[in-house]
Scaffold this active site. Structure first.
Site, PDB file in Angstrom:
ATOM      1  N   HIS A 122      45.416  40.567  41.280  1.00 55.69           N
ATOM      2  CA  HIS A 122      45.492  40.402  42.746  1.00 55.69           C
ATOM      3  C   HIS A 122      45.197  38.936  43.068  1.00 55.69           C
ATOM      4  O   HIS A 122      44.477  38.264  42.314  1.00 55.69           O
ATOM      5  CB  HIS A 122      44.414  41.299  43.352  1.00 55.69           C
ATOM      6  CG  HIS A 122      44.418  41.384  44.847  1.00 55.69           C
ATOM      7  ND1 HIS A 122      43.870  40.399  45.634  1.00 55.69           N
ATOM      8  CD2 HIS A 122      44.871  42.336  45.694  1.00 55.69           C
ATOM      9  CE1 HIS A 122      43.982  40.750  46.908  1.00 55.69           C
ATOM     10  NE2 HIS A 122      44.590  41.925  46.974  1.00 55.69           N
ATOM     11  N   ASP A 199      37.659  42.611  37.609  1.00 56.14           N
ATOM     12  CA  ASP A 199      37.920  42.966  39.002  1.00 56.14           C
ATOM     13  C   ASP A 199      37.964  44.484  39.068  1.00 56.14           C
ATOM     14  O   ASP A 199      38.939  45.112  38.631  1.00 56.14           O
ATOM     15  CB  ASP A 199      39.250  42.338  39.436  1.00 56.14           C
ATOM     16  CG  ASP A 199      39.643  42.725  40.851  1.00 56.14           C
ATOM     17  OD1 ASP A 199      38.997  43.626  41.432  1.00 56.14           O
ATOM     18  OD2 ASP A 199      40.607  42.139  41.386  1.00 56.14           O
ATOM     19  N   GLN A 202      39.887  48.313  42.142  1.00 57.10           N
ATOM     20  CA  GLN A 202      40.610  49.587  42.058  1.00 57.10           C
ATOM     21  C   GLN A 202      39.973  50.481  40.994  1.00 57.10           C
ATOM     22  O   GLN A 202      39.889  51.689  41.179  1.00 57.10           O
ATOM     23  CB  GLN A 202      42.089  49.339  41.707  1.00 57.10           C
ATOM     24  CG  GLN A 202      42.850  48.466  42.689  1.00 57.10           C
ATOM     25  CD  GLN A 202      43.181  49.171  43.999  1.00 57.10           C
ATOM     26  OE1 GLN A 202      43.143  50.408  44.096  1.00 57.10           O
ATOM     27  NE2 GLN A 202      43.506  48.396  45.023  1.00 57.10           N
ATOM     28  N   LYS A 225      37.454  50.054  49.901  1.00 56.46           N
ATOM     29  CA  LYS A 225      38.328  50.878  49.045  1.00 56.46           C
ATOM     30  C   LYS A 225      37.540  52.051  48.451  1.00 56.46           C
ATOM     31  O   LYS A 225      38.109  53.003  47.946  1.00 56.46           O
ATOM     32  CB  LYS A 225      38.916  50.034  47.918  1.00 56.46           C
ATOM     33  CG  LYS A 225      39.871  48.951  48.406  1.00 56.46           C
ATOM     34  CD  LYS A 225      40.501  48.233  47.240  1.00 56.46           C
ATOM     35  CE  LYS A 225      40.961  46.837  47.589  1.00 56.46           C
ATOM     36  NZ  LYS A 225      42.150  46.769  48.421  1.00 56.46           N
ATOM     37  N   CYS A 364      49.769  41.334  47.497  1.00 53.53           N
ATOM     38  CA  CYS A 364      48.900  40.225  47.043  1.00 53.53           C
ATOM     39  C   CYS A 364      48.954  40.073  45.533  1.00 53.53           C
ATOM     40  O   CYS A 364      47.915  39.850  44.890  1.00 53.53           O
ATOM     41  CB  CYS A 364      47.460  40.421  47.506  1.00 53.53           C
ATOM     42  SG  CYS A 364      47.265  40.322  49.264  1.00 53.53           S
TER      43      CYS A 364
HETATM   44  N1  PLP Z   1      41.479  42.977  43.603  1.00 52.55           N
HETATM   45  C1  PLP Z   1      42.281  44.067  43.672  1.00 52.55           C
HETATM   46  C2  PLP Z   1      42.794  44.678  42.401  1.00 52.55           C
HETATM   47  C3  PLP Z   1      42.608  44.598  44.905  1.00 52.55           C
HETATM   48  O1  PLP Z   1      43.388  45.670  44.973  1.00 52.55           O
HETATM   49  C4  PLP Z   1      42.088  43.994  46.087  1.00 52.55           C
HETATM   50  C5  PLP Z   1      42.458  44.501  47.422  1.00 52.55           C
HETATM   51  O2  PLP Z   1      43.589  44.897  47.640  1.00 52.55           O
HETATM   52  C6  PLP Z   1      41.244  42.881  45.955  1.00 52.55           C
HETATM   53  C7  PLP Z   1      40.975  42.400  44.703  1.00 52.55           C
HETATM   54  C8  PLP Z   1      40.653  42.191  47.147  1.00 52.55           C
HETATM   55  O3  PLP Z   1      39.732  43.001  47.781  1.00 52.55           O
HETATM   56  P1  PLP Z   1      39.122  42.544  49.194  1.00 52.55           P
HETATM   57  O4  PLP Z   1      40.294  42.168  50.052  1.00 52.55           O
HETATM   58  O5  PLP Z   1      38.418  43.752  49.673  1.00 52.55           O
HETATM   59  O6  PLP Z   1      38.221  41.405  48.946  1.00 52.55           O
END
Ligand code: PLP
Length: 406
Positions: A122, A199, A202, A225, A364
């Protein structure tokens, strides 16, 4: 027994209609809905228990501080961390990863040092590392997925060179649903003296996590999430890495003493939490994690595995649907295009008319889109309250979209 009807009743929004149809919420990968216990915790936090934390000596400030600080232990328990002192609160994964980039990576990385990333990261786990590339000459090494969307842990390990300082990798792709063997990556990376940031945005949502067993150095999660409020989150930082970090955001709470000439810092983890935090959001986040632990993440994973298998079977039956990502063991996240000229936005608009909420766009994850050779996909991402019947509604709505756009 996992009683999905009972669980659905915990989420008031699931009872509503959208465009005259029952809501079928399949945008959980972007943000999940909130159970009543979270809504109640937030309401109570503002209506009855609100004051700033850590600073006052009055009743409400102490109460808010106790409730807020109790969440540190809840997060530690949820993640299997050895101590709540390894948990730093933040507004979500984006802030967590940026903190690691500024507080840990930037001060210790020189031009030519390398960070290994997968192509399915992401942007939150890409852009902070690009900053280091632009500003310090750090090099980014990319590892691709195969034709099924699987990411071979051995390929990640093979990318480690003498200059590699960090592997920054997702546990579960927000686009493909691919799961990564992060424990294997951590094991070998540590033998080679390389730190690993996982990360977990998910990954933590769909299955039990134990950071101590995984062996990662950093593990980022995001509250919204995990069925909690937006603006809440946390990052697990292994104790020895925390000792290596320099504070990067300065302000109240993170200091012990400030004079005109010198400052001394608060003890970690508060050394890395400057300013008034998301007090009530964090309290709501704690309520969400307790809700998940009560359901049991193993049970959630089992329910979602059944949904993933059923949705895979139904969606692969649509021979005009271009499913992206069929890696074994994938989570219940399905990205797809449609043959012909149908744009993801048009598909999602038609699904919306049927009450089905999905996401359309690049999610993203533009390097992944480039790797897949598409500009956008539609994504149906399932959560703990979704049902097989909702998979059927999705498939019917897709058939309608195909008949109109195909
Ligand atoms: N990493 C992953 C795999 C994500 O799916 C997301 C959100 O879609 C993020 C990072 C970023 O999360 P946040 O926007 O809550 O900081």
């Amino acid at each position: 027994m996992y009683d999905v009807a009972k669980i659905r009743a915990d989420f008031p929004i699931l009872a509503r209609e959208v465009n005259g149809k029952p809501l079928v919420y399949l945008d959980n990968g972007a943000s999940a809905q909130k159970p009543q216990v979270v809504i109640d915790a937030v309401t109570r936090g503002y209506a009855e228990e609100y004051a700033n934390v850590h600073r006052g000596l009055h009743y409400l400030s102490n109460l808010a501080t106790d409730k807020y600080e109790a969440v540190r232990g809840i997060v530690a328990r949820f993640l299997g961390a050895a101590s709540e002192d390894e948990i730093i609160f933040n507004s979500g994964t984006t802030e967590g990863i940026n903190m690691v980039a500024y507080a840990w990576a930037a001060p210790r990385m020189q031009a030519g040092d390398e960070i290994v990333l997968s192509v399915m990261e992401h942007h939150a786990n890409i852009v902070p590392w690009h900053f280091l590339r632009e500003r310090q000459g750090v090099e980014l090494k990319w590892v691709d997925t195969d034709a099924t969307g699987a990411l071979d842990a051995e390929k990640v390990i093979a990318a480690i060179g003498p200059k590699t300082k960090l592997i920054a990798i997702t546990q579960l792709s927000n686009v493909l649903g691919t799961q990564v063997d992060v424990a294997r990556i951590c094991q070998v990376a540590h033998e080679k003296g390389v730190a690993v940031l996982v990360d977990g945005s998910q990954g933590a949502v769909h299955a039990p996590v134990n950071v101590a067993e995984m062996g990662c150095d950093f593990y980022a999660i995001t509250g919204h999430k995990l069925y909690g409020p937006s603006g809440s989150g946390a990052i697990y930082v292994k104790r020895e890495r925390m000792d290596e970090m320099q504070p990067f955001m300065g302000g109240g709470d993170m200091i012990r003493d400030v004079s005109k000439d010198v400052i001394t810092y608060n003890d970690p983890p508060m050394k890395f939490e400057a300013g008034t935090p998301g007090i009530v959001q964090t309290i709501g986040f704690g309520a969400a994690l307790e809700y998940l632990m009560e359901l049991g993440m193993k049970n959630v994973a089992k329910h979602e595995a059944d949904l993933a298998a059923y949705a895979s079977e139904r969606l692969t039956g649509l021979n005009w649907l271009g499913l992206q990502g069929t890696a074994p063991g994938k989570a219940a996240i399905f990205s797809f295009t449609m043959e012909g000229t149908a744009h993801a936005h048009d598909i999602s608009t038609i699904l919306d008319k049927k009450g089905v909420a999905v996401r359309a766009g690049h999610h993203c994850a533009q390097p992944l889109m480039q790797h897949l050779g598409v500009s956008a996909t539609c994504r149906a991402s399932f959560g703990l309250y979704n049902t097989r019947e909702e998979v059927d509604v999705l498939v019917d709505a897709l058939e309608l979209a195909h008949s109109l756009l195909g």
